[in-house]
Design a protein around this motif. Structure first.
Motif: not given
Ligand code: SF4
Length: 356
Positions: A66-78, A112-115
């Motif tokens: 789980f992740c609340d962030k939207e980083c443009f390079y990351c496959g588990i972005n929200k 983990s993601g930033e959850d």
């Molecule tokens: S896991 Fe890390 S890098 Fe990926 S979207 Fe979440 S905060 Fe960004």
């Protein structure tokens, strides 16, 4: 460039308290094989002198995607709605830790993601149990949290925290991290250091908009921050991200960055990352020959391991849990190195505050 000029350049970078950005850029631009042999050989000698021949293992467990962030390079972005999300239960997680400990690994990395729904008290309890039952060194990598959460986990016995900046160019950082703040992330790093954690950060090589100048700035930041560990990995485009259309990193540039980071930071722990092993070939052995001294076997159980795809083509996604030791032992022997089954704490003298 002549060999004597390269040798003078590398000596100057090595001996300087804070090398010039221009020198680092020049070294990052080295291209032909003889030049690269010189750079990588120099970094390997620095690694031998300051870290020895041992390779430390950090067993990683990716306990939630789980992740609340939207980083443009990351496959588990929200915004990746195609991904099934999971959070491991406490007993599942502790079972994985038990397995890791039985493989004689002394450090567990809980990632983990930033959850923001991650309950800090739940994680505190997990940490306390890992400490009392297995006595492992614990690294946490769950992103930006309040100083109170960092303090809670430190009091529960966490040793280390990994919070990657990904780039130290503020404009570049802000352009690919919506609703995040470069300054806030720096502040988190500073809080971690003040609380007495061994602190790690790192960058991604090959990000769109990055240049040799920005990478040289990253390396200078690594030096000024006196970090205990630094993760340097390649950008690998993921189809469910804003950056899917950009080309991935050149392995060579990642290796040059590892080599120069070793020469500049001397005794920082540097992994040959799993991402480095996930390019067109496995470049982890090359990473070990140009400055790296850490490997990170994956102990995330199935079916979760397949779902923690921050980039595609991740190495060792189908291998049974625990099969890594044999592979990593062979890799170390082939490179005239050995696995050090010790805890592998920081080689730095303790220092309070980032001072950057
Ligand atoms: S896991 Fe890390 S890098 Fe990926 S979207 Fe979440 S905060 Fe960004």
């Amino acid at each position: 460039m002549s060999m004597s000029k390269i040798s003078t350049l590398l000596d100057r970078i090595y001996e300087s308290d804070l090398p010039s950005g221009a020198d680092l850029e020049q070294a990052l631009a080295l291209e032909n094989q003889a030049e690269l042999d010189e750079l990588f050989g120099f970094a390997d000698q620095v690694r031998e002198k300051y870290c020895g021949g041992g390779i430390f293992l950090r067993g990683i467990i990716e306990f939630s995607n789980f992740c609340d962030k939207e980083c443009f390079y990351c496959g588990i972005n929200k915004n990746n709605r195609k991904l099934s999300r999971y959070r491991m239960k406490e007993d599942e997680l502790l079972k994985s830790v038990e397995y890791l400990a039985s493989a004689h690994i002394k450090t567990v990395v809980l990632q983990s993601g930033e959850d923001q729904d991650l309950d800090p008290l739940w994680l505190k309890d997990v940490i306390s149990q890992i400490k009392s039952r297995f006595g492992l060194a614990v690294t946490i990598s769950v992103g930006e949290r309040s100083a109170a959460d960092y303090q809670l986990w430190k009091q529960a016995g966490v040793d280390r925290y990994l919070l990657k900046m990904e780039t130290l160019d503020e404009d570049l950082y802000n352009s690919m991290h919506p609703k995040m703040s470069f300054k806030q992330r720096l502040c988190c790093l500073d809080n971690l250091r003040k609380l007495g954690y061994q602190v790690g950060t790192g960058n991604i090589i090959g990000l769109p908009g990055q240049s040799l100048k920005t990478i040289s700035r990253d390396i200078l930041f690594f030096k000024q921050g006196n970090f205990d560990m630094l993760g340097i990995g390649p950008f690998i485009p993921h189809q469910e991200t804003r950056f899917s259309v950009f080309p991935g990193a050149q392995a060579l540039l990642v290796l040059k960055t590892i080599a120069l980071t070793r020469i500049v930071t001397k005794n920082t722990h540097l992994p040959a990352t799993t991402a480095l092993g996930s390019l067109d070939q496995d470049y982890r052995p090359a990473g070990l020959r140009c400055g790296a001294n850490v490997l990170m076997p994956n102990f995330t159980p199935q079916p979760y391991r397949k779902l923690y795809q921050i980039y595609p083509g991740k190495k060792c996604i189908d291998e049974p849990v625990g099969s890594c030791n044999f592979c990593l032992e062979s890799m170390s022997k082939e490179n005239d190195r050995f696995i050090d089954y010790g805890q592998g704490d920081s080689l730095k003298l303790r220092k309070v505050g980032l001072n950057v």
